[in-house]
Design an enzyme around this catalytic site. Sequence first.
Site: not given
Ligand code: GLC
Length: 438
Positions: A162, A399
């Site tokens: 992101d 995460e």
């Molecule tokens: C965030 C991450 C993305 C992922 C999402 C759900 O937006 O950047 O890569 O898919 O979270 O985990």
Amino acid sequence: MPHELDAVAAAILRKNDRDGFTIPAARHYPFQWNWDSAFTALGWATLDAERAWRELESLADGQADDGMLPHIIFRHDDADYFPGPRVWRAQAGGHPVSGISQPPVLASVVRALAEAQGAPGLARAAELFPKILDWHRWWRRARMVDGCPVVCTVHPWETGRDNSPDWHPGLAAMTVDPQLQPYRRKDTEHSAPAERPSGAEYDKYLSIVKFGREHGWRQEVLARDGPFLMADPGVFFILLRAERDLLWLARRLGRGGPAAEIETRITAAERGADYLWNADARAYCARDVRSGRFAPGFSSASALCFYAGVGGAQQRRATLQHLRRIAQKVRFGQPSWDPDAAHFDRRRYWCGPVWCQMNYLIAAGLRERGEQGDAGATAMAEKLRGDLRRLVERTGFYECFDPLSGDGCLSADFSWTAALWLAWASPSARKTPAAAAA
Ligand code: GLC
């Protein structure tokens, strides 16, 4: 012998299971995300093959009429999440969805499962094959523009990385929509703001969503006239690899017509790859399509050239040199952004932290390169796997992780970290399909 954390990882997947799809983590991510589901299926496959296929089939249920598999499927609303379905206002497969896609790892996961399971796996793969083929055609149709030989992306969220500094050239070239309504973020209520994208970046993300919504999510308009258009080595390399895996499936399934079509796209992608080679940085870098400007550093996506099977001897050598240089600077894994470049931030989301799924893909590519006789690549692949194991043993299933201290960042009990532990990083993972690939 199972490792003591295998049961913890399995319990995380079960806790995040929503009867057929898996949420990435409670509270912060209450829906189905595209590439999260694909990676999570690799973990399910170590526990329950049927459940793994259901994960992938539920993802394919969100396919749009034009072939896109959306980045989020909102099966319900959740007041605790922003931006939710009422902001996106897109529909696909009878579900509210987001109007963009995410890195297409699905074909590669389907191949891994089919290869490991033999005939029954291939039969399940046969059902998904036409949908994946449509999605790959969609990338070609909806995300390629005149003058750029590689696939592009219209929103940083579509890349799955992101707030990577990779997007700075594209974001700098756009303005915030003056009619953007005030909004309340939820992500910064659930996590420390210092670990999340900045407010200025968020205004731009939402300006792109506003543009897409106001244009009825007509994808060709988004690519041609939308506020943001960059080529991402992550999406490009992952798609190229997915095309190779889809070709493998097409041949196994005896689909000659699609096989020829996929081969043509692979050849075109291989020819276009140098567009992303930044000779100054000696790396594959993200690039703003309209200005031609490169992103200012080596990101974890730059290292996926091995995974895609792209690059000549010099490009491969330079990429390995970057990996070795960076390994000297951090204690754990391959960080999401170059610690020697501007904007490195060890705890801020995609500006530094180590992400398990990126390290898994990088290691898979390095391992294959190693099998062609490059011992340095094998050693780096083993190091990344060992580092991920140490991170999880030390910190838990976060995460992402601070590459210097090893501390966990953002959400705990994260699905893809648990899944890739089971499928790859755990000492007992040696025999799983994903471990065979990486
Ligand atoms: C965030 C991450 C993305 C992922 C999402 C759900 O937006 O950047 O890569 O898919 O979270 O985990």
